[in-house]
Design an enzyme around this catalytic site. Structure first.
Site, PDB file in Angstrom:
ATOM      1  N   GLU A 285       0.839  -1.199   0.000  1.00 31.59           N
ATOM      2  CA  GLU A 285       0.000   0.000   0.000  1.00 31.59           C
ATOM      3  C   GLU A 285       0.878   1.255   0.000  1.00 31.59           C
ATOM      4  O   GLU A 285       1.838   1.357   0.748  1.00 31.59           O
ATOM      5  CB  GLU A 285      -0.890  -0.017   1.241  1.00 31.59           C
ATOM      6  CG  GLU A 285      -1.765   1.208   1.409  1.00 31.59           C
ATOM      7  CD  GLU A 285      -2.515   1.204   2.722  1.00 31.59           C
ATOM      8  OE1 GLU A 285      -3.518   1.934   2.829  1.00 31.59           O
ATOM      9  OE2 GLU A 285      -2.098   0.477   3.652  1.00 31.59           O
ATOM     10  N   LYS A 347      -9.539   2.479  -3.322  1.00 30.94           N
ATOM     11  CA  LYS A 347     -10.032   1.952  -2.050  1.00 30.94           C
ATOM     12  C   LYS A 347     -11.401   2.556  -1.752  1.00 30.94           C
ATOM     13  O   LYS A 347     -11.573   3.778  -1.772  1.00 30.94           O
ATOM     14  CB  LYS A 347      -9.033   2.291  -0.941  1.00 30.94           C
ATOM     15  CG  LYS A 347      -9.395   1.706   0.416  1.00 30.94           C
ATOM     16  CD  LYS A 347      -8.311   2.041   1.444  1.00 30.94           C
ATOM     17  CE  LYS A 347      -8.610   1.423   2.801  1.00 30.94           C
ATOM     18  NZ  LYS A 347      -7.574   1.770   3.797  1.00 30.94           N
ATOM     19  N   CYS A 400      -5.488  -2.752   2.507  1.00 27.89           N
ATOM     20  CA  CYS A 400      -5.359  -2.672   3.968  1.00 27.89           C
ATOM     21  C   CYS A 400      -6.637  -3.111   4.672  1.00 27.89           C
ATOM     22  O   CYS A 400      -7.019  -4.270   4.679  1.00 27.89           O
ATOM     23  CB  CYS A 400      -4.943  -1.259   4.364  1.00 27.89           C
ATOM     24  SG  CYS A 400      -4.544  -1.065   6.125  1.00 27.89           S
TER      25      CYS A 400
END
Length: 523
Positions: A285, A347, A400
């Site tokens: 990430e 995301k 994540c």
């Protein structure tokens, strides 16, 4: 037997007879000890015994004045103790930039557990409101607490971290039950088993024995599933997970960015290991530390890199400028061989206060801002997506935090992927408990979905996880290096992957019916 029953009655009387601050202290202590069931300690009996103690305390609340109010206070104290210990690692995030954020650490370390504990208060209050005598109350308790856990995972964007199901992390065979009932369903069964142990204090052993037998059967199913599920690898696919181990304090320092970039490239170009020549390379990430699309030089190097026939997936910030203004995204770029425009995934499940600030106008005036770069916070993508990958099955990226949500890692509008790529930067989570809890959660997602997960973490733990949650290869915390592993093939979708939380709902309905039947029998 009569002596044991007397001892049980005495113990039950002592626990149930606690009132006021003594009862709250006992509930807090039980919750704090129960947190040792979660990673990295994995002492699962603590969760079962803590649950039993909470039920005995609720027995005392039900027998006294204002039972619902007392039950809410006890549930809050128990959950607060559990979250305060289990989520202590959150404090490490405030040490990344202490000049800006250290003053917030005491508030966050206490405020988040205190807020999450409200779900425990709700579950216990509802349980005592519908309390039944005898074994029926065990089912009422488990139904209400499990429903509160489901709400915790969904309301206000949700935070289903350290669900009761994850207390079985030290027993991989039992974790296989998540393929049948999911993490929420296994949480319900765990609460049911733990609460049933309180019956032993009254000399009643049939319900604890029956539930123990159920867990023996579930464990047997897990042993069989691990041992006899046919496993294969995707032909010709070797994934390299790059773990650059760049401290968070150094990732965004402009003077260090060339060094960080060189480390990513050097690790990616390391000679092949025993698994073979890597065909797909994954960086973590926000690996680049700068918006990748804004750097022509970096894109040129990636084009040359992928000309060798390899695919690169990397996390990077993305800046979009349009008529709505300037927006920032936490994204994954997928570069297939030969360069060209990459596929981009944004995301969609952002971290409150980490990537955006709820009620930003109000809290901004108080000096509260998000902890990750982006002056106005990050914008969210629309939903999970499946990306086409050259030379490999289609992949579903998870950035994540997105991996922690049961049955929310794919979208029914897309075809089922062949694997997940989970990129993360767990350097925010500290050097001990947080990254290990995050890894365990990813393993349970693999079990639920019957899909492998390739997990690249900046400072660790990077791992290739197979569809039954086993770690094929990994690199530990705070190590610099790569993980080379063949990509396991997907399994047929297990029941939870097909039916989702309908399975959990069916368990709750069964629990309600059992409570009703046992309640009538007791009367």
């Amino acid at each position: 037997m009569r002596v044991l029953r007397r001892l049980g009655d005495t113990a039950r009387g002592l626990i149930g007879g606690l009132a006021g601050w003594r009862a709250l202290l006992a509930a807090f202590g039980a919750g704090a000890v129960s947190a040792t069931a979660f990673a990295p300690l994995g002492f699962f009996p603590a969760l079962l015994l803590g649950t039993a103690l909470l039920l005995l305390l609720l027995d005392g609340a039900d027998a006294g004045p204002r039972p619902v109010r007392r039950a809410a206070a006890l549930g809050w104290a128990y959950a607060f103790g559990q979250f305060l210990v289990g989520l202590h690692w959150i404090g490490f995030a405030f040490l990344i930039d202490p000049d800006a954020y250290l003053w917030l650490m005491p508030f966050a370390v206490v405020a988040l557990p205190a807020g999450l504990a409200l779900f425990g208060a709700l579950g216990c209050a509802l349980a005592v409101y519908f309390w039944q005598d005898g074994p029926a109350r065990i089912f009422v308790f488990a139904v209400m607490l499990a429903a509160a856990e489901w709400l915790r995972g969904h309301l206000l964007t949700g935070f289903p971290w350290n669900l009761p199901a994850y207390g079985w992390g030290a027993v991989p065979a039992l974790l296989q039950s998540a393929s049948l009932v999911g993490a929420y369903g296994l949480s319900f069964l765990t609460l049911l088993l733990g609460a049933s142990l309180a019956e032993l204090y009254a000399g009643r052993w049939k319900l604890p024995a029956a539930l123990t037998l159920l867990f023996v059967v579930l464990c047997g199913h897990g042993v069989y599933r691990i041992a006899f599920t046919p496993m294969a690898d995707v032909p010709g696919v070797v994934v390299r997970l790059v773990q650059p181990n760049i401290p968070q304090t150094e990732k965004y320092v402009r003077a260090l960015m060339p060094r960080n970039w060189s480390r990513l490239m050097d690790l990616s170009l390391r000679p092949a290991g025993p698994a073979g020549e890597p065909t797909h390379i994954v960086w973590p990430e926000a690996a680049t530390g700068f918006p990748l699309a804004q750097s022509a030089g970096a894109l040129d190097q990636i084009t040359l890199f992928t000309m060798r026939g390899q695919t690169l997936m990397t996390g990077s910030d993305r800046i979009a400028r349009d008529r709505d203004g300037t927006r920032y995204f936490n994204s994954l770029y997928l570069f297939n061989p030969g360069g060209g425009l990459p596929a981009v995934y944004d995301k969609f499940h952002l971290v409150p206060f980490g990537e955006y600030v709820p009620l930003a106008g109000l809290l901004g005036r108080l000096g509260v801002t998000q902890m990750v770069s982006g002056a106005s916070g990050f914008s969210a993508g629309d939903r999970p997506h499946v990306l086409a990958v050259a030379g490999a099955p289609d992949v579903a990226p998870l950035i994540c935090y997105e991996v922690i949500f049961p049955h929310a890692v794919t979208d029914p509008r897309d075809a089922r992927p062949g694997w997940f790529v989970n990129i993360t930067d767990d350097s925010w989570f500290g050097p001990w408990a947080g990254p290990r809890q995050h890894l365990l959660i990813a393993r349970v997602r693999a079990i639920e979905e019957g899909l492998p997960i390739a997990r690249a973490a900046n400072t660790g733990i990077s791992a290739m996880i197979d569809p039954v949650g086993r770690i094929r290869a990994s690199l530990n915390l705070n190590a610099t290096g790569v993980v080379d592993a063949r990509l396991p093939a997907a399994l047929p979708p297990p029941p939870y992957a097909r039916f989702g939380d309908l399975v959990f709902l069916g368990l709750l309905v069964t629990g309600v019916l059992a409570a009703f039947a046992l309640g009538r029998r007791t009367r």
